[in-house]
Design a protein around this motif. Structure first.
Motif, short mmCIF file in Angstrom:
data_model
loop_
_atom_site.label_atom_id
_atom_site.label_comp_id
_atom_site.label_asym_id
_atom_site.label_seq_id
_atom_site.Cartn_x
_atom_site.Cartn_y
_atom_site.Cartn_z
N PRO A 38 13.80 7.51 -59.92
CA PRO A 38 13.69 8.86 -59.08
C PRO A 38 15.10 9.08 -58.33
CG PRO A 38 11.82 7.31 -58.74
CD PRO A 38 12.83 6.50 -59.39
N ARG A 39 16.02 7.90 -57.79
CA ARG A 39 17.26 8.19 -57.25
C ARG A 39 18.23 8.81 -58.15
NH1 ARG A 39 22.00 5.60 -59.04
NH2 ARG A 39 20.90 3.62 -58.97
N LEU A 40 18.05 8.27 -59.56
CA LEU A 40 18.95 8.86 -60.66
C LEU A 40 18.58 10.27 -60.73
CD1 LEU A 40 21.14 8.35 -62.84
CD2 LEU A 40 19.00 7.90 -64.28
N LEU A 41 17.22 10.65 -60.66
CA LEU A 41 16.90 11.96 -61.21
C LEU A 41 17.34 12.99 -59.94
CD1 LEU A 41 13.20 11.40 -62.43
CD2 LEU A 41 15.21 11.88 -63.77
N GLU A 42 17.46 12.29 -58.73
CA GLU A 42 17.96 13.18 -57.57
C GLU A 42 19.50 13.61 -57.77
OE1 GLU A 42 17.99 15.73 -54.59
OE2 GLU A 42 16.15 14.95 -55.39
N ASP A 43 20.21 12.68 -58.42
CA ASP A 43 21.72 12.80 -58.59
C ASP A 43 21.55 13.77 -59.48
OD1 ASP A 43 22.25 10.71 -56.96
OD2 ASP A 43 22.69 9.26 -58.41
N TYR A 44 21.07 13.85 -60.50
CA TYR A 44 20.89 15.09 -61.60
C TYR A 44 20.41 16.23 -60.94
CZ TYR A 44 21.85 12.53 -65.82
OH TYR A 44 22.30 11.78 -66.86
N ARG A 45 19.62 16.30 -60.01
CA ARG A 45 19.35 17.64 -59.34
C ARG A 45 20.28 18.01 -58.44
NH1 ARG A 45 14.27 14.50 -58.41
NH2 ARG A 45 12.70 15.52 -59.76
N ARG A 46 20.84 17.14 -57.47
CA ARG A 46 22.07 17.58 -56.69
C ARG A 46 23.28 18.09 -57.53
NH1 ARG A 46 24.82 12.58 -54.08
NH2 ARG A 46 25.39 12.24 -56.11
N ALA A 47 23.55 17.44 -58.60
CA ALA A 47 24.71 17.95 -59.34
C ALA A 47 24.49 19.37 -60.08
CB ALA A 47 24.89 17.16 -60.68
N THR A 48 23.11 19.78 -60.55
CA THR A 48 22.71 21.06 -60.75
C THR A 48 22.81 22.09 -59.63
OG1 THR A 48 21.36 19.85 -62.54
CG2 THR A 48 20.75 22.24 -61.99
N ARG A 49 22.40 21.48 -58.44
CA ARG A 49 22.37 22.61 -57.60
C ARG A 49 23.83 22.95 -57.23
NH1 ARG A 49 18.97 18.77 -54.91
NH2 ARG A 49 16.84 19.19 -55.16
N ASN A 50 24.59 22.00 -57.37
CA ASN A 50 26.10 22.12 -57.07
C ASN A 50 26.64 23.09 -58.07
OD1 ASN A 50 26.12 20.73 -54.77
ND2 ASN A 50 27.00 18.81 -55.51
N ALA A 51 26.30 22.89 -59.45
CA ALA A 51 26.95 23.85 -60.29
C ALA A 51 26.41 25.09 -60.33
CB ALA A 51 26.44 23.24 -61.82
N MET A 52 25.15 25.37 -60.25
CA MET A 52 24.85 26.90 -59.79
C MET A 52 25.26 27.51 -58.48
SD MET A 52 23.13 26.82 -62.58
CE MET A 52 22.66 28.30 -62.41
N ALA A 53 25.66 26.56 -57.50
CA ALA A 53 26.29 27.02 -56.33
C ALA A 53 27.72 27.29 -56.67
CB ALA A 53 26.26 26.18 -55.06
N ALA A 54 28.49 26.75 -57.92
CA ALA A 54 29.78 27.08 -58.09
C ALA A 54 29.79 28.24 -58.82
CB ALA A 54 30.24 25.86 -58.75
N GLY A 55 28.58 28.82 -59.57
CA GLY A 55 28.55 30.04 -60.01
C GLY A 55 28.43 29.88 -61.74
N PHE A 56 28.21 28.71 -61.93
CA PHE A 56 28.21 28.44 -63.39
C PHE A 56 26.85 29.13 -64.11
CE2 PHE A 56 30.63 24.75 -62.86
CZ PHE A 56 31.63 24.66 -63.51
#
Length: 363
Positions: free
Chosen positions: A149-167
């Protein structure tokens, strides 16, 4: 049949052609894994690709063990990615962030001496790139199920950040012997719990990561990269076809937009085929857009489209030396050769100084 130069809609992404730029590690970020202004120029030069898939980008320090590779787990990295994305968009391009966890291929030097994680306690062959040169890999720590679950949250955080960067979307790196691939293949997955043993169990982490990413980015902006054939970085499977067909079916069931696959081509640039191509069987069970990457040039890429083997073609090293690759393919012009010595160097040489076809003719 469509041409490589024809547009294609992939989920929510409108691509102006079917000549995609494959992910290419280039080592031009800072030591803190923050993108640099040089990367803005590099990606903008290649904005005529149908879609750019960025170099592999770490979801966490735990998952990033390549010197000067970018990450997307903190605010500084997000802010530094924003001008890269804007530059590509300003030139009419589309760009997707490939998110990466290297698994057992992270050297302890990147982890304050701690061991890397993997499906099982195994050690990769050869040596890792570190800031102090190449060093032997260390034995990985088998990731306990309670840490997933901690690993999955790392993937979620990276995805949120990617979308925040405009990808425009996110691609999950599940290939080439990195963490998810280590869970997929029986050569590196020796587990006896719900993530090991049967094909269904070994596909479980891939499915859970994909669902977590799609939950944030949207299924129509989510893709996955797999490498369904042959040993790579010490990772292999005894019976790869049913494994990768099951993986493709699981991804189709999630409803992702695209699947990009790296199979060794006829020249075997990276990796060596030890099995007939599995992509055709995977395409039969995958409902989204299928992109192939296997040492294609313009003619062989078009032949793959003509045969119905793929919907688009991803070009890797070809894009290093040919920033205007679609124009060169359209003109059936000669392709420039890349220089391996500057693949991972930190300066502009071999990075932003390859001339376009127009510039070469003017010279």
């Amino acid at each position: 049949m469509p041409s490589l130069l024809d547009p294609i809609r992939v989920g929510a992404i409108d691509a102006k052609n079917r000549i995609w730029m494959a992910p290419l590690t280039r080592g031009r970020s800072t030591r803190e894994h923050v993108p640099t202004p040089l990367m803005v120029e590099y990606y903008a030069q290649r904005a005529t690709a149908g879609v750019i898939i960025t170099e592999a980008t770490g979801i966490s320090q735990e998952g990033l063990g390549w010197p000067f590779a970018p990450g997307i787990w903190n605010d500084a990295q997000v802010e530094a990615w924003k001008p890269v994305v804007k530059a590509v968009h300003d030139r009419g391009g589309r760009i997707v962030c490939q998110i990466w966890h290297m698994g057992r291929l992270v050297h302890p030097d990147f982890l304050d001496g701690a061991p890397p994680i993997s499906a099982s306690a195994t050690t990769a062959p050869d040596a890792a790139h570190t800031y102090q040169g190449k060093k032997p890999y260390a034995e990985a720590r088998a990731l306990p199920a309670e840490e997933i679950p901690r690993l999955l949250e790392d993937y979620r955080r990276a995805t949120r950040n990617a979308m925040a960067a405009g990808f425009d979307g996110v691609q999950i790196h599940a290939a080439n012997g990195y963490l998810i691939d280590e869970f997929l293949r029986d050569g590196t997955n020796h587990r006896t719990d719900a993530y090991g043993g049967s094909i269904e169990n070994r596909v479980r982490l891939l499915r859970e990561v994909t669902e977590a990413v799609a939950e944030i980015a949207g299924k129509d902006r989510t893709g996955v990269r797999l490498s369904p054939n042959g040993e790579i970085q010490g990772t292999n499977d005894a019976n790869p076809e049913p494994l990768f067909v099951a993986a493709a079916k699981a991804l189709s069931d999630v409803g992702i937009a695209f699947l990009e696959m790296r199979e060794p081509g006829p020249n075997g640039t990276f990796g060596k085929a030890d099995h007939p191509p599995i992509a055709p069987a995977m395409k039969r069970v995958f409902a989204g857009t299928m992109i192939l990457n296997a040492d294609y040039d313009g003619r062989s890429g078009q032949a793959a489209l003509d045969a119905g083997a793929a919907d688009a073609i991803a070009y890797g090293r070809t894009f290093i030396a040919n920033p205007d690759l679609p124009a060169r393919i359209a003109a059936d012009a000669p392709l420039q050769k890349d220089e391996a010595a500057t693949w991972y160097s930190q300066g502009p040489e071999g990075y932003v100084d390859y001339p376009t076809l127009h510039a070469a003719k003017a010279a």
